[in-house]
Design a protein around this motif. Structure first.
Motif, PDB file in Angstrom:
ATOM      1  N   HIS A 160       0.834  -1.201   0.000  1.00 48.15           N
ATOM      2  CA  HIS A 160       0.000   0.000   0.000  1.00 48.15           C
ATOM      3  C   HIS A 160       0.872   1.256   0.000  1.00 48.15           C
ATOM      4  O   HIS A 160       0.659   2.186  -0.797  1.00 48.15           O
ATOM      5  N   PHE A 197      -4.735  -2.180  -3.155  1.00 43.91           N
ATOM      6  CA  PHE A 197      -4.230  -2.395  -1.789  1.00 43.91           C
ATOM      7  C   PHE A 197      -4.971  -1.536  -0.771  1.00 43.91           C
ATOM      8  O   PHE A 197      -5.093  -1.930   0.397  1.00 43.91           O
ATOM      9  N   ASN A 198      -5.467  -0.398  -1.198  1.00 50.12           N
ATOM     10  CA  ASN A 198      -6.298   0.404  -0.303  1.00 50.12           C
ATOM     11  C   ASN A 198      -7.550  -0.388   0.080  1.00 50.12           C
ATOM     12  O   ASN A 198      -7.970  -0.407   1.240  1.00 50.12           O
TER      13      ASN A 198
END
Length: 249
Positions: free
Chosen positions: A77, A119-120
């Motif tokens: 992230h 990834f968030n």
């Protein structure tokens, strides 16, 4: 069902037969020699579906594996945040001086933005906190992108080459680790859950796209940057340090 199966137990001349078909049995009635009536029933087996092979049980992650995933996703992230900020800062000066690079820079930025979104989402889904270094990485990435952008095309591409080399290695190590888990689970007759199987595919795809960015950078004269060795060494060392810190903080 034909009457052939009951022929051996019927005797004498042709006798009147009465039949009734029910969902569970086919019934026959015949008159015996002594005048009594008996019912012959031949059960019709209810068709059974073919047995389905049992799915292997889902693997339960150990605490060590859970910690590894939390750390890996937090680094991923942060890395994708940094990449989007580097490109955001590089694009204005680079495109102004080299308009033909606009499509390439936009393509690489769009892919990085997609990685960051992935990834968030995963951090939110699995309730993993982002790195506490988020504000510092935000500022450092913006400064790195702006600095290499104003230095020129070659320096900007050298930055991309250095960053993607470290990030590509990082993603590759994750793929190897997750595949090792998969092999161990199969050896025990288990299987990884759908989330982990999807994660392996995502990390592989993202790794390949990052390595494509590296190839683009080399093709755009990354190694012609001056001083190339210093830029490459400092940026790669900075990436390794950022990964180490983000895994822990």
């Amino acid at each position: 069902m034909s009457l052939r199966t009951t022929h051996s137990i019927l005797s004498g001349p042709s006798l009147p037969l009465k039949s009734r078909l029910t969902p569970l049995a086919f019934q026959l009635q015949s008159r015996n020699r002594n005048g009594t009536t008996r019912t012959l029933a031949s059960a019709t087996p209810t068709p059974q579906p073919d047995p389905q092979p049992a799915s292997p049980p889902l693997q339960s992650l150990t605490n060590a594996q859970k910690k590894y995933l939390e750390s890996a996703l937090r680094v991923n992230h942060a890395g994708e945040l940094a990449a989007t900020l580097i490109y955001t800062s590089q694009i204005p000066p680079i495109v102004k001086a080299h308009p033909h690079l606009r499509p390439l820079m936009k393509h690489m930025y769009d892919q990085e933005a997609g990685h960051f979104k992935t990834f968030n989402h995963l951090l939110a889904k699995h309730r993993i906190r982002p790195t506490a270094m988020y504000p510092i990485w935000y500022a450092a990435s913006t400064l790195l992108g702006w600095g290499t952008g104003v230095m020129g095309r070659e320096a900007a591409m050298a930055c991309t080459e250095a960053v993607e080399t470290e990030i590509g290695d990082h993603y590759n190590s994750q793929v190897k680790e997750l595949l090792r888990w998969d092999d161990e689970a199969k050896a025990r007759g288990e299987t990884l859950g759908e989330d982990l199987q999807a994660l392996i595919k995502d990390v592989r795809r993202i790794r390949d796209e990052e390595l494509d960015h590296l190839d683009h950078a080399v093709g755009e004269d990354a190694k012609m940057a001056r001083p190339y060795e210093v830029l490459n060494g400092v940026i790669r060392a900075g990436c390794r340090g950022a990964i180490w810190v983000t895994e822990r903080v």
